[in-house]
Design a protein around this motif. Sequence first.
Motif: not given
Length: 325
Positions: A223-239
């Motif tokens: 598990a990890s606590f991560v920045d939601s902005l980073v996660l959102d961006y990579d999910r949106e652009l499939h990175f």
Amino acid sequence: MSRFVMGLLALSLLGSTLLLSGCTGRDAPESSPAAGQTTASALEARPREQRLPGPPIRIAMSAAFVSESGIGVYSKLADWLAGQLGRQVEFVSGFSYGTISEMIDDGAVDAAFICGYPYVLKQDGPDPTIDVLAAPVMKAPRYGNQPLYFSDLIVRSDSGFRRFEDLKGATLVYNEESSNSGYNMPRSFLIERGLTEGFFGKVLRSGSHEESIRMVASGEADASFVDSLVLDYDRELHFGSAADVRVLMSLGPEAIPPVVVSTTMEPELRRRMGFALTHMHEDAGGRQILDEALISRFEPVEDAHYDGIRRRHALAQRAGFLSLK
């Protein structure tokens, strides 16, 4: 400026053209207001004889509103600011929170995109050298049209973890100790629940949110606590590995990482930079960059916006619980 910082800055500016903007030695390009550009933005665009004098403006990035995969967004933003401010703009990246803090102290950079936690620690120190200027407001509905973000607790998509309590004895990975979403917020979460005796079986340091996401996706950590902005961006652009993890729970919201400026920045330049950022969404070229970064707009923020981060830090100090475990 220390030789250490001068050397780091030289390496950054000379060693990676991908991570800087406006460093060719040429003046920033001039143009008439583009079609669709607002009157407010057009009024701030000055002709050559009214260009702001002075050396290049150096802007550093240590905390992002996009992931490392979207680093080019910052180069575009720097180019856009150069046109708005009438001065060459250089973008610097690849350094830790601590190093960028030292670069600001030494005058090596004039402005920075930083995490709210280092901002608070620096602002509350004996000799603050930065002021908050503006902060992004993200497009996604979860942010409520406010300059806020979350700390997302992620696990591998196919894991059997269904609630936080299931992670007792598991392996946690975090990005770094100066991170609000990766360290300060989860630390206060554990304190508030009386879990200070050692909840996790093992705690690892990754160095970045992107690496934490990869480690969870690969099974190197649970598990990890991560920045939601980073996660959102990579999910949106499939990175990256964002598609291979799921959010177990979220902490927050909390004040989003701000844009800060050196206290030595000349007042007129500071005013124009703040105006440019907070009116960026009204300009056709600026709107395109914001859309790419999943941002609605930048808006002015004040120091008090980051009091929630201060309270979390103070809680850890009072509890004597400074290290995740």
